[in-house]
Design an enzyme around this catalytic site. Sequence first.
Site, PDB file in Angstrom:
ATOM      1  N   HIS A 420       4.126 -10.273   8.014  1.00  0.00           N
ATOM      2  CA  HIS A 420       3.419  -9.014   7.742  1.00  0.00           C
ATOM      3  C   HIS A 420       3.644  -8.022   8.874  1.00  0.00           C
ATOM      4  O   HIS A 420       3.415  -8.350  10.040  1.00  0.00           O
ATOM      5  CB  HIS A 420       1.909  -9.261   7.568  1.00  0.00           C
ATOM      6  CG  HIS A 420       1.168  -8.010   7.206  1.00  0.00           C
ATOM      7  ND1 HIS A 420       0.078  -7.543   7.905  1.00  0.00           N
ATOM      8  CD2 HIS A 420       1.388  -7.098   6.220  1.00  0.00           C
ATOM      9  CE1 HIS A 420      -0.350  -6.408   7.360  1.00  0.00           C
ATOM     10  NE2 HIS A 420       0.425  -6.116   6.334  1.00  0.00           N
ATOM     11  N   HIS A 421       4.133  -6.834   8.534  1.00  0.00           N
ATOM     12  CA  HIS A 421       4.321  -5.747   9.497  1.00  0.00           C
ATOM     13  C   HIS A 421       3.541  -4.525   9.033  1.00  0.00           C
ATOM     14  O   HIS A 421       4.023  -3.781   8.180  1.00  0.00           O
ATOM     15  CB  HIS A 421       5.803  -5.357   9.593  1.00  0.00           C
ATOM     16  CG  HIS A 421       6.684  -6.393  10.205  1.00  0.00           C
ATOM     17  ND1 HIS A 421       8.057  -6.373  10.045  1.00  0.00           N
ATOM     18  CD2 HIS A 421       6.408  -7.462  10.997  1.00  0.00           C
ATOM     19  CE1 HIS A 421       8.586  -7.402  10.713  1.00  0.00           C
ATOM     20  NE2 HIS A 421       7.607  -8.082  11.281  1.00  0.00           N
ATOM     21  N   GLU A 509       4.025  -1.737  -3.496  1.00  0.00           N
ATOM     22  CA  GLU A 509       2.693  -1.391  -3.963  1.00  0.00           C
ATOM     23  C   GLU A 509       2.855  -0.045  -4.673  1.00  0.00           C
ATOM     24  O   GLU A 509       3.432   0.003  -5.748  1.00  0.00           O
ATOM     25  CB  GLU A 509       1.741  -1.353  -2.780  1.00  0.00           C
ATOM     26  CG  GLU A 509       0.293  -1.224  -3.185  1.00  0.00           C
ATOM     27  CD  GLU A 509      -0.595  -0.876  -2.013  1.00  0.00           C
ATOM     28  OE1 GLU A 509      -1.737  -1.334  -2.024  1.00  0.00           O
ATOM     29  OE2 GLU A 509      -0.184  -0.129  -1.102  1.00  0.00           O
ATOM     30  N   GLU A 515      -6.911  -4.313  -4.169  1.00  0.00           N
ATOM     31  CA  GLU A 515      -7.758  -4.109  -2.986  1.00  0.00           C
ATOM     32  C   GLU A 515      -8.839  -3.053  -3.220  1.00  0.00           C
ATOM     33  O   GLU A 515      -9.919  -3.140  -2.637  1.00  0.00           O
ATOM     34  CB  GLU A 515      -6.891  -3.730  -1.779  1.00  0.00           C
ATOM     35  CG  GLU A 515      -6.155  -2.408  -1.948  1.00  0.00           C
ATOM     36  CD  GLU A 515      -5.098  -2.162  -0.864  1.00  0.00           C
ATOM     37  OE1 GLU A 515      -4.423  -3.126  -0.475  1.00  0.00           O
ATOM     38  OE2 GLU A 515      -4.974  -1.015  -0.423  1.00  0.00           O
TER      39      GLU A 515
HETATM   40  C1  NOJ Z   1      -2.956  -1.637   2.926  1.00  0.00           C
HETATM   41  C2  NOJ Z   1      -2.257  -2.645   2.083  1.00  0.00           C
HETATM   42  O1  NOJ Z   1      -2.116  -2.187   0.753  1.00  0.00           O
HETATM   43  C3  NOJ Z   1      -3.057  -3.923   2.126  1.00  0.00           C
HETATM   44  O2  NOJ Z   1      -2.507  -4.871   1.259  1.00  0.00           O
HETATM   45  C4  NOJ Z   1      -3.099  -4.426   3.549  1.00  0.00           C
HETATM   46  O3  NOJ Z   1      -3.912  -5.560   3.605  1.00  0.00           O
HETATM   47  C5  NOJ Z   1      -3.655  -3.357   4.492  1.00  0.00           C
HETATM   48  N1  NOJ Z   1      -2.993  -2.111   4.286  1.00  0.00           N
HETATM   49  C6  NOJ Z   1      -3.500  -3.748   5.961  1.00  0.00           C
HETATM   50  O4  NOJ Z   1      -2.138  -3.729   6.306  1.00  0.00           O
HETATM   51 CA    CA Z   2      -2.444   0.207  -0.093  1.00  0.00          CA
END
Ligand code: NOJ
Ligand code: CA
Length: 713
Positions: A420-421, A509, A515
């Site tokens: 993850h970056h 995305e 989320e």
């Molecule tokens: C937004 C991303 O859509 C989400 O999946 C991620 O957990 C957060 N940013 C933190 O990077």
């Molecule tokens: Ca997002």
Amino acid sequence: MRSLLIRNSNLLILGVLILLITGCSVSPDTVVESPDGEIRVAFNLNDAGAPAYEVFYKDQPVILSSSMGFDFKEMPSLKEGLKILDINFNSEDKTWPMPWGERDSVRNQYNEMHIALEETQAPNRKINIVFRAFDDGIGFRYEFPDQPGMQEVLITDEHTQFNLSGDHRVWWQPGDWDIYEHLYNETNFSEIDAISKRNDPNLKATYIPENAVNTPVTMKTSEGIYLSFHEADLTDYAGMTLKVDTSNNSMVSELVGSERTGGKAVISAPFNTPWRTIQIADRAGDLIESTLVLNLNDPNIIGDVSYFTPMKYVGIWWEMHLGKSTWDMEGSQSMNTFTKSGEIRPNHGATTENAMRYIDFAAENGIKGLLVEGWNTGWDKWINTDDREGVFDFMTPYADYDFDKVMAYAREKGVEVIMHHETSAAPLTYEKQMQVAYQFMKDNGMNSVKTGYVGKIIPKGEYHHGQWMVRHYHKVLEEAAKMKIAINAHEPIKDTGKRRTYPNAIAREGLRGQEFNAWSADGGNPPDHLPTVAFTRMLSGPIDFTPGIFNIRFDEYKPDNRVMTTLAHQLALYVVIYSPIQMLADLPEHYTENGKIHPALQFIRDVGVDWSESRVLSGEVGQFVTIARKERGTGNWFVGGITDEESRTEVIQLDFLEPGKTYRAALYKDAADAHWDSNPQAYEITSMDVTSEDSVEVILAPGGGFALSLMQK
Ligand code: NOJ
Ligand code: CA
């Protein structure tokens, strides 16, 4: 070759015929038709030498005469005073393999008309317009051939018009220069009001300068024709929004700008713009089956991508969005912006022990991948200010995350860890570290990374969808490809079919994902969200939506938020929303019931992620959709159906199954009293043996869905 010549001369004859019929003898008309003859594009220059095009479907106009042209900085506009130098017709009919995807291969069949134009007066600039007509729609682009005076030219506006044939029904989201994470709106064209979508409290970066829409934007005409407007092969140019003229049923390209250049895109001839695309269909589902956008990208140039295998994955992720744990170890206030502001709760999610717990869960359920967010230092310093350069480091794990131990444990259990970056929208910091960060991944056996760009872009004056960022996102794909790394970008530039050329572009995305259900101020995504996404955002490419929430209300963590679907709807998303990576987004503990695995988890364990065939069985934009997909390798079929807040009955004819074979069917459906609002977790599972002669009837609850697995016996 011979047939090609014949076809081309037929096209020419057709062009001449139309010229005679329309009596337009002064201006040279030119026409190209789709291979099945249903779609026709006509080009013409008017008396002033201004270019225009029209599109017909089954002889009815779907795009009325629409103009084309460019404005530049320190150079006259290129809009009129043109003459035709040369017209060339071409055809192609080839099939190309997909290394992973919704189908094994794609047929790329089109007729092309290439028109070379030149100004009649000095400076006699040259521009070509290329049209391609496919059975599923059309694409066209501008070419600036090599010529003097066309180096480092700043385009201040592109004027590509799309004059609609009526006040269509439209599924749109605002033409935001910074984010696609808006809900879709359904209105008539004349009622589009993007300005009212400014100031969304959920978005950390948003900029809606005009009454414009983002693409893909999908429409339905009063005659029942479906249209979707988008672009293909956006590589070194600004993203295109479409400015709407609600009084005139007309749209015009409005490129995303840069305050640093004061324009839209810097180009140097020879240069080709992205393709402007219009998908055209009689059936809403045909938009989803369309391969137009992919076909307008170049073939694979990075070669073998077998380092990436489509997979399901779990993640230390939803727990942070729910506020159960934090990204940062220190318990600072900064990254708790997704949870509750001002609360200091040092409760780091990415610990060694927690990662091992997820690995155990993945291994026990045959899930290949694990994403760990918050593993690296910097999250405590990520304060939402302009000073975000140098915050993140993509090599240094937090003290309570034993990186080597987690990697060794994952390897032992056969689980692949996904990197993850989060760049915090500071792309220059990321570009500085990129190579080292990718080498670090490879040294540790990691093949894919989820990137993120939350916040306003640094440097100031650039936007996520402008040319400067388009170049950045492209550089990431290129550098990653060199290192054999696959990219899943969040807060990305929209997909424009780039996965054909760069099949390490696995998913993005670029929509209001799961989320939002955890923290959005408006409570979450309404039931019609995904039945709309399937016919809009999904037309551009694979979506990392992150489905599979079983604990629909999560009152323990967020009493004011929830998922606005049933559990069965969540299961269906593994089939409906296409991605070669599919998350089991919920907490591991929510996939167990009374100490045993949750019965509905069986569907997710079984469902494929890589397909040899995909068929949209039914659907209406924003209402419902049912998709059947055949898994590569096994020949098993999976069907998913979702509905908006209306309950529906679907009858699925199983005639896509191989005749004469028996399949074990398991149907996961809404219980009779299920309802997204009042009873979202009520489901039933029934099993039976079926053949291609059978059909399955299923009732979808309001906000509900169903998932059907058909495994060969
Ligand atoms: C937004 C991303 O859509 C989400 O999946 C991620 O957990 C957060 N940013 C933190 O990077
Ligand atoms: Ca997002």
